[in-house]
Design a protein around this motif. Structure first.
Motif, short mmCIF file in Angstrom:
data_model
loop_
_atom_site.label_atom_id
_atom_site.label_comp_id
_atom_site.label_asym_id
_atom_site.label_seq_id
_atom_site.Cartn_x
_atom_site.Cartn_y
_atom_site.Cartn_z
N MET B 1 0.81 -1.34 0.19
CA MET B 1 -0.01 -0.01 -0.07
C MET B 1 1.05 1.25 0.01
O MET B 1 1.80 1.41 0.62
N ALA B 2 0.46 2.25 -0.72
CA ALA B 2 1.10 3.53 -0.77
C ALA B 2 1.07 4.12 0.45
O ALA B 2 -0.04 4.28 1.07
N ARG B 46 -4.61 5.84 0.21
CA ARG B 46 -5.52 6.28 1.28
C ARG B 46 -4.86 5.98 2.73
O ARG B 46 -3.95 5.61 2.84
N PRO B 47 -5.23 7.25 3.47
CA PRO B 47 -4.45 7.26 4.63
C PRO B 47 -4.53 6.05 5.47
O PRO B 47 -5.67 5.35 5.61
N ASN B 48 -3.42 5.82 6.06
CA ASN B 48 -3.35 4.57 7.26
C ASN B 48 -4.13 5.03 8.49
O ASN B 48 -3.39 5.60 9.31
N ALA B 49 -5.28 4.49 8.83
CA ALA B 49 -6.03 4.86 10.08
C ALA B 49 -5.30 4.27 11.09
O ALA B 49 -5.42 5.17 12.09
N VAL B 50 -4.52 3.52 11.17
CA VAL B 50 -3.89 2.91 12.33
C VAL B 50 -2.87 4.01 12.80
O VAL B 50 -2.74 4.38 13.86
N ALA B 51 -1.96 4.44 11.79
CA ALA B 51 -0.89 5.23 11.98
C ALA B 51 -1.48 6.59 12.52
O ALA B 51 -0.98 7.28 13.52
N SER B 53 -4.30 7.12 14.25
CA SER B 53 -4.71 6.84 15.47
C SER B 53 -3.66 7.11 16.30
O SER B 53 -3.91 7.69 17.58
N LEU B 54 -2.59 6.33 16.13
CA LEU B 54 -1.56 6.23 17.00
C LEU B 54 -1.18 7.82 17.33
O LEU B 54 -0.80 8.23 18.72
N THR B 59 -9.51 7.00 17.72
CA THR B 59 -9.76 5.98 16.58
C THR B 59 -10.92 6.15 15.83
O THR B 59 -11.37 5.65 14.72
N ARG B 60 -11.84 7.17 16.25
CA ARG B 60 -13.17 7.44 15.79
C ARG B 60 -13.87 6.02 15.55
O ARG B 60 -14.50 5.65 14.59
N SER B 91 -16.86 4.64 13.60
CA SER B 91 -17.42 3.25 13.20
C SER B 91 -17.82 2.59 14.49
O SER B 91 -17.44 3.32 15.59
#
Lengths: 359, 359
Positions: B1-2, B46-51, B53-54, B59-60, B91
DNA sequence: GATCGTCATGGAATCGATTACACGCGGCTT
DNA sequence: AAGCCGCGTGTAATCGATTCCATGACGATC
């Protein structure tokens, strides 16, 4: 919240040692291990799953996108998926697509963004570009219940062909000749397959399936009502209606009642997907039961196999006719079936996996 | 993933600029913005939600731990929770506690580990240390449906007191005097409140509630069956049974049928929690309907208020009696109710929020 | 023309974990 | 006695984002 650094400081070791203790790495002295564990307890430390996921590139999370949570069939599927996933150390994020492709895409997108390790899908349509791209890009994916032909993704589903044939035989045996079906969207495999199976079964009995006896539904109760209304307005209405899912059967029941008619005296009714409530409706509804729980579990196993590098297997289980009173002439009461947990059927019917016969 | 670095390289800018473009920061030249957006599109980034969130410590994501997904009441609750959460950009991760405290704890723990921004709980018991600690530690939390007294957490629930009184009046009006109840676990508020309300209503009519007429259930169908069996084995069995939830009502129906008795001729039956299926059972079941959808939405709003720093509000809506045929003497058909979406009731009953009266 | 503020931008720290690599120590082999 | 191995440990890089701070360019102000 306490972080691994706090634990390291409290225990007087480095963060590396703490991490090693927590991950069961062998190369840690007993001395260090006890000190770390004491510190963990003292601080009430819990590892931050977000940070861990970033580093390890795995979230131990599975995404499940289903067509309609309010449908008891999918609820049970979701439940069994969560159970099996939990047993394998995964959490499940459920997305409810509500039979709407754009909602389905929304959920797939968030699941991808959140880096779910894999996706369990029951597509509402022929497959969005987003979904197909994800599959092509190698996102671990498994189709459950419904699938998309021509995509290289394992499928876990039930084959209702035999059960539909049994149902038609049952209806035919009760003297019904004008048989109608309320189908799901043609874009879904469960939509088209069920009509196909029904049509073939009718043909075997030398019965035609005129266009007017094919009602277009969308797996929601309201569409079952509309389709049934249309049937009943026909100059020659059908003697039996087969709804391709449980909610449309409910709608059909509504429509029949609204006209003051009675099931099964005035018209017979049957449904695909058995649910506990069908035992208690008036009358109890004859239905085709899928081994829902086993489907959910098999789907999770296939997906986790794929995620963890083992070759995943497509699985096809068989569905089974459960005769109740909605088609007429109550069967021998001793034989009447109560199926609160359709899984019990497995013990009776056995499980068939693809590849066990011809490969 | 980019990753954001790839985008930066492709666009010929720094990662900081890419991040600024993506987050709508004003201080970016049009030139840079277009180049970044082009790169994003080209790479399908697509932005990495994990990164994310950290870094941002959010975390939404909302956690919802419910007692039993297979119960249509909770399914609908879950559905409305997810809808409202989605509308607010969150979510939902659903955990099914299956009425088992240890499973509930398991889900709370994983949700905490995954750094959910907040928890929506419907406790199966009096509250585990884990849950109480989390509340004390300041984890945003809201109780929905059930709650735990003495804990400083907002509660969103329905008050069934008036509806229970209406039900008792209805039963009394039909001539029933020996009324029994199948209750839920005393550790749950919904378990104890419903008996309490029932007892008070009976008292108002000068009717006693003997111990033998209180059946201990656990909100599952099987317990409804057992309790009803016990009632029917009594020298003087009750004339009416009120089940404190829909599944136990189903079990009761089973038990009554198994003895060859008929509802309402031989015994009356009513339930707490109305569900679409109750319209189609034999006979249609009189029930107390909660404004489920509105409860779910209100709970999410309260939780998100809390998360985003606004003062959260406890909310109490009122439940309402829906008379059908299971208690006897069909009511005027014109008045017979169909409640597929209990929310419709709101329009009739109105919403009452805590604090609007006395504060 | 010197000074200052504004704006666009990049470098680098940071979030909390995992893990490659280096190091020191002790014991064994030869 | 030298060399080697293996063990326990720590330092630091890394994952992919966000964001503080510094910098340079430019225009406006005096």
């Amino acid at each position: 919240m306490a972080s691994i650094k706090d634990v390291a400081a409290e225990a007087g070791v480095s963060v590396a040692t703490v991490s090693r203790v927590l991950n069961g790495h062998p190369s840690v002295s007993d001395e260090a291990r006890t000190r770390v564990l004491a510190a963990v307890r003292a601080l009430g430390y819990r590892p931050n799953a977000v940070a861990r996921s970033l580093r390890t590139d795995e979230t131990r999370t599975l995404g499940l996108v289903i067509s309609d949570v309010m449908n008891p069939y999918f609820t049970e599927l979701a439940r069994s998926v969560e159970e099996e996933a939990r047993a394998l150390g995964y959490s499940v994020i459920i997305g409810n697509a509500d039979e709407r492709p754009e909602l389905q895409d929304h959920h797939i997108r968030t699941l991808l963004d959140r880096r779910s390790d894999g996706l369990l899908l029951s597509p509402t349509d022929g497959g969005s570009p987003l979904m197909l791209d994800a599959a092509r890009a190698g996102t671990p994916m498994v189709f459950v219940d419904r699938w998309i032909p021509g995509v290289d993704v394992p499928v876990v589903r039930a084959d209702g062909r035999d059960a539909v044939r049994d149902l038609v035989a049952h209806l035919h045996g009760l003297g019904h000749r004008r048989l109608a079906i309320i189908t799901g969207p043609a874009a879904t495999t469960t939509g088209s397959e069920r009509v196909a199976a029904f049509g073939e079964a009718l043909e075997a009995f030398g019965i035609a399936l005129p266009e007017a006896y094919i009602g277009q539904g969308d797996f929601q109760a309201e569409s079952g009502r509309r389709a049934t209304d249309a049937f009943l307005a026909l100059p020659e209405p059908p003697e039996a209606v087969f709804a391709a899912d449980n909610l449309m059967a409910l709608g059909a029941l509504d429509a029949i009642r609204a006209r003051g008619m009675r099931v099964p005296d005035d018209i017979a009714l049957a449904a695909f997907d058995d649910i506990p409530w069908f035992v208690h409706t008036d009358p109890p509804i004859t239905a085709i039961a899928q081994p829902t729980g086993e489907l959910g579990r098999a789907a999770v196993r296939a997906l986790v196999d794929r995620i963890e590098g083992r070759p995943p297997q497509s699985v096809t289980l068989s569905a089974r006719l459960v005769v109740r009173r909605s088609c007429g002439e109550p069967p021998d009461p001793a034989k009447e079936q109560r199926v609160s947990h359709p899984d019990e059927l497995l013990r009776i019917e056995g499980i068939r996996k693809e590849g066990e016969f011809s490969g």
